[in-house]
Design a protein around this motif. Structure first.
Motif, PDB file in Angstrom:
ATOM      1  N   LYS A 121       0.832  -1.203   0.000  1.00 38.78           N
ATOM      2  CA  LYS A 121       0.000   0.000   0.000  1.00 38.78           C
ATOM      3  C   LYS A 121       0.868   1.254   0.000  1.00 38.78           C
ATOM      4  CE  LYS A 121      -3.688   2.389   2.505  1.00 38.78           C
ATOM      5  NZ  LYS A 121      -4.586   2.360   3.694  1.00 38.78           N
ATOM      6  N   SER A 122       1.924   1.250   0.825  1.00 41.36           N
ATOM      7  CA  SER A 122       2.822   2.406   0.887  1.00 41.36           C
ATOM      8  C   SER A 122       3.526   2.624  -0.445  1.00 41.36           C
ATOM      9  CB  SER A 122       3.856   2.205   2.004  1.00 41.36           C
ATOM     10  OG  SER A 122       3.241   2.182   3.268  1.00 41.36           O
ATOM     11  N   ILE A 123       3.922   1.530  -1.079  1.00 33.30           N
ATOM     12  CA  ILE A 123       4.596   1.634  -2.370  1.00 33.30           C
ATOM     13  C   ILE A 123       3.658   2.222  -3.415  1.00 33.30           C
ATOM     14  CG2 ILE A 123       5.643   0.310  -4.243  1.00 33.30           C
ATOM     15  CD1 ILE A 123       6.675  -1.635  -2.118  1.00 33.30           C
ATOM     16  N   LEU A 124       2.391   1.826  -3.387  1.00 33.40           N
ATOM     17  CA  LEU A 124       1.418   2.345  -4.344  1.00 33.40           C
ATOM     18  C   LEU A 124       1.154   3.829  -4.117  1.00 33.40           C
ATOM     19  CD1 LEU A 124      -1.187  -0.573  -4.451  1.00 33.40           C
ATOM     20  CD2 LEU A 124       0.428   0.089  -6.245  1.00 33.40           C
ATOM     21  N   ILE A 125       1.139   4.259  -2.845  1.00 34.69           N
ATOM     22  CA  ILE A 125       0.826   5.650  -2.529  1.00 34.69           C
ATOM     23  C   ILE A 125       2.045   6.550  -2.682  1.00 34.69           C
ATOM     24  CG2 ILE A 125       0.061   7.230  -0.704  1.00 34.69           C
ATOM     25  CD1 ILE A 125      -1.636   4.955   0.415  1.00 34.69           C
ATOM     26  N   PHE A 126       3.206   6.088  -2.233  1.00 37.11           N
ATOM     27  CA  PHE A 126       4.389   6.949  -2.173  1.00 37.11           C
ATOM     28  C   PHE A 126       5.527   6.480  -3.082  1.00 37.11           C
ATOM     29  CE2 PHE A 126       2.438   7.238   2.120  1.00 37.11           C
ATOM     30  CZ  PHE A 126       2.087   8.573   2.087  1.00 37.11           C
ATOM     31  N   GLY A 127       5.237   5.623  -4.057  1.00 39.72           N
ATOM     32  CA  GLY A 127       6.287   5.025  -4.876  1.00 39.72           C
ATOM     33  C   GLY A 127       7.307   5.997  -5.420  1.00 39.72           C
ATOM     34  N   ASN A 128       6.865   7.183  -5.871  1.00 40.33           N
ATOM     35  CA  ASN A 128       7.789   8.146  -6.476  1.00 40.33           C
ATOM     36  C   ASN A 128       8.617   8.912  -5.448  1.00 40.33           C
ATOM     37  OD1 ASN A 128       7.079   7.711  -9.218  1.00 40.33           O
ATOM     38  ND2 ASN A 128       5.175   8.821  -8.881  1.00 40.33           N
ATOM     39  N   TYR A 129       8.300   8.743  -4.165  1.00 44.41           N
ATOM     40  CA  TYR A 129       8.964   9.540  -3.133  1.00 44.41           C
ATOM     41  C   TYR A 129       9.702   8.710  -2.085  1.00 44.41           C
ATOM     42  CZ  TYR A 129       5.530  12.755  -5.107  1.00 44.41           C
ATOM     43  OH  TYR A 129       4.767  13.495  -5.984  1.00 44.41           O
ATOM     44  N   LEU A 130       9.479   7.396  -2.075  1.00 43.47           N
ATOM     45  CA  LEU A 130      10.030   6.547  -1.019  1.00 43.47           C
ATOM     46  C   LEU A 130      11.545   6.660  -0.888  1.00 43.47           C
ATOM     47  CD1 LEU A 130       7.955   3.255  -1.391  1.00 43.47           C
ATOM     48  CD2 LEU A 130       7.920   4.861   0.519  1.00 43.47           C
ATOM     49  N   GLU A 131      12.250   6.612  -2.013  1.00 41.31           N
ATOM     50  CA  GLU A 131      13.718   6.590  -1.959  1.00 41.31           C
ATOM     51  C   GLU A 131      14.302   7.922  -1.499  1.00 41.31           C
ATOM     52  OE1 GLU A 131      14.682   7.634  -6.628  1.00 41.31           O
ATOM     53  OE2 GLU A 131      14.869   5.572  -5.899  1.00 41.31           O
ATOM     54  N   ASP A 132      13.483   8.988  -1.484  1.00 43.97           N
ATOM     55  CA  ASP A 132      13.982  10.304  -1.065  1.00 43.97           C
ATOM     56  C   ASP A 132      13.569  10.655   0.358  1.00 43.97           C
ATOM     57  OD1 ASP A 132      15.270  11.160  -3.509  1.00 43.97           O
ATOM     58  OD2 ASP A 132      13.272  11.288  -4.382  1.00 43.97           O
ATOM     59  N   SER A 133      12.796   9.785   1.015  1.00 44.96           N
ATOM     60  CA  SER A 133      12.303  10.091   2.352  1.00 44.96           C
ATOM     61  C   SER A 133      13.432  10.055   3.380  1.00 44.96           C
ATOM     62  CB  SER A 133      11.212   9.102   2.760  1.00 44.96           C
ATOM     63  OG  SER A 133      10.799   9.344   4.100  1.00 44.96           O
ATOM     64  N   ARG A 134      13.545  11.134   4.145  1.00 43.78           N
ATOM     65  CA  ARG A 134      14.588  11.248   5.174  1.00 43.78           C
ATOM     66  C   ARG A 134      13.953  11.185   6.573  1.00 43.78           C
ATOM     67  NH1 ARG A 134      17.722  15.208   7.946  1.00 43.78           N
ATOM     68  NH2 ARG A 134      19.942  14.687   8.003  1.00 43.78           N
ATOM     69  N   ASN A 135      13.001  10.324   6.731  1.00 40.72           N
ATOM     70  CA  ASN A 135      12.376  10.113   8.034  1.00 40.72           C
ATOM     71  C   ASN A 135      13.413   9.507   8.967  1.00 40.72           C
ATOM     72  OD1 ASN A 135      10.924   9.240  10.276  1.00 40.72           O
ATOM     73  ND2 ASN A 135       9.162   8.562   9.079  1.00 40.72           N
ATOM     74  N   ILE A 136      13.918  10.294   9.920  1.00 44.00           N
ATOM     75  CA  ILE A 136      15.043   9.842  10.747  1.00 44.00           C
ATOM     76  C   ILE A 136      14.640   8.753  11.732  1.00 44.00           C
ATOM     77  CG2 ILE A 136      16.319  11.989  10.507  1.00 44.00           C
ATOM     78  CD1 ILE A 136      15.315  12.824  13.231  1.00 44.00           C
ATOM     79  N   LEU A 137      13.316   8.491  11.875  1.00 48.05           N
ATOM     80  CA  LEU A 137      12.889   7.365  12.699  1.00 48.05           C
ATOM     81  C   LEU A 137      13.027   6.060  11.928  1.00 48.05           C
ATOM     82  CD1 LEU A 137       9.663   8.815  14.375  1.00 48.05           C
ATOM     83  CD2 LEU A 137      11.960   8.637  15.345  1.00 48.05           C
ATOM     84  N   LYS A 138      13.095   6.166  10.603  1.00 48.81           N
ATOM     85  CA  LYS A 138      13.235   4.987   9.745  1.00 48.81           C
ATOM     86  C   LYS A 138      14.652   4.854   9.179  1.00 48.81           C
ATOM     87  CE  LYS A 138       8.839   3.829   9.986  1.00 48.81           C
ATOM     88  NZ  LYS A 138       8.370   2.559  10.573  1.00 48.81           N
ATOM     89  N   VAL A 139      15.262   5.985   8.857  1.00 50.70           N
ATOM     90  CA  VAL A 139      16.614   5.979   8.282  1.00 50.70           C
ATOM     91  C   VAL A 139      17.628   6.013   9.415  1.00 50.70           C
ATOM     92  CG1 VAL A 139      18.240   7.163   6.757  1.00 50.70           C
ATOM     93  CG2 VAL A 139      15.786   7.166   6.227  1.00 50.70           C
ATOM     94  N   LYS A 140      18.364   4.954   9.589  1.00 55.80           N
ATOM     95  CA  LYS A 140      19.284   4.838  10.727  1.00 55.80           C
ATOM     96  C   LYS A 140      20.737   5.172  10.369  1.00 55.80           C
ATOM     97  CE  LYS A 140      15.900   3.432  13.335  1.00 55.80           C
ATOM     98  NZ  LYS A 140      15.345   4.308  14.384  1.00 55.80           N
ATOM     99  N   LYS A 141      21.140   4.879   9.131  1.00 56.10           N
ATOM    100  CA  LYS A 141      22.540   5.066   8.764  1.00 56.10           C
ATOM    101  C   LYS A 141      22.865   6.545   8.590  1.00 56.10           C
ATOM    102  CE  LYS A 141      23.075   0.594   6.451  1.00 56.10           C
ATOM    103  NZ  LYS A 141      23.441  -0.078   5.171  1.00 56.10           N
TER     104      LYS A 141
END
Length: 216
Positions: free
Chosen positions: A21-41
């Motif tokens: 569902k997330s891929i269908l809604i945010f597919g064009n933006y997922l790889e650019d998301s800088r949500n620091i709760l999800k991005v750890k590195k």
């Protein structure tokens, strides 16, 4: 109003679950998301933070072409001093000419502006949050006829003044981009033809201009 030479920009998708569902809604933006709760590195956090004017403008130019509901858009001033202005913009948008163009999303964007020379003003920080619109928000969005938004709208170039239409055509011919992407590039560069050309050349040299930009 343009971006400062040392501007920063980031995009974040909150409460994101890695699902179909997330891929269908945010597919064009997922790889650019800088949500620091999800991005750890740390390296990934640094990469997703766009720094300096060229990177910021190039990043914005590569986002999908969108249409915003200007009737539902709200602007709030958060703080204002002699040396800084901070305000937020929120509303709804959908993509134009894309496979997901029927999906309505909500956004919240915070800008920090600083004064420049000769009365100019620059964006020093741009934080963008994109969320899935609720059922109620979807029903509300785009329910009224769009108001006229001038040359900065994401609509057809047919509604633009002749001088902007000529700039779009010239940039398209000079770069090989289609008119939709040429218009998008010019809009993101505040209709500064020289700057738009420089941004295009910079990202073309890095191989970062999508093939979609050249499809006629």
């Amino acid at each position: 109003m343009v971006y400062h030479e040392e501007a920063c920009c980031s995009l974040s998708i909150p409460n994101l679950a890695m699902s179909m569902k997330s891929i269908l809604i945010f597919g064009n933006y997922l790889e650019d998301s800088r949500n620091i709760l999800k991005v750890k590195k740390t390296a990934t956090k640094q990469r997703l933070l766009r720094r300096n004017r060229m990177e910021v403008v190039g990043f914005l130019c590569n986002l999908p072409q969108t249409e915003h509901d200007l009737n539902c858009m709200t602007v709030d001033v958060i703080k204002q001093t002699e040396s800084m202005l901070c305000f937020s913009v929120q509303g709804y948008f959908k993509e134009v000419g894309q496979s997901f163009n029927s999906t309505i999303r909500a956004f919240y964007r915070t800008f920090v502006l600083v004064p420049g020379s000769s009365g100019s003003i620059y964006i020093i920080n741009d934080q963008m949050v994109i969320k899935s619109a609720s059922h109620k928000q979807v029903q509300k969005a785009f329910s009224k006829p769009a108001v006229s938004s001038g040359p900065d709208s994401a609509g057809s170039s047919d509604s633009l003044p002749c001088k902007y239409d000529e700039m779009i055509t010239t940039l398209s011919q000079n770069t090989g981009m289609n008119t939709v992407w040429a218009q998008k590039c010019l809009q993101e560069n505040d209709w500064n033809f020289k700057q738009a050309t420089e941004v295009f050349n910079y990202f073309k040299g890095k191989g970062a201009v999508p093939l979609e930009a050249f499809k006629m």
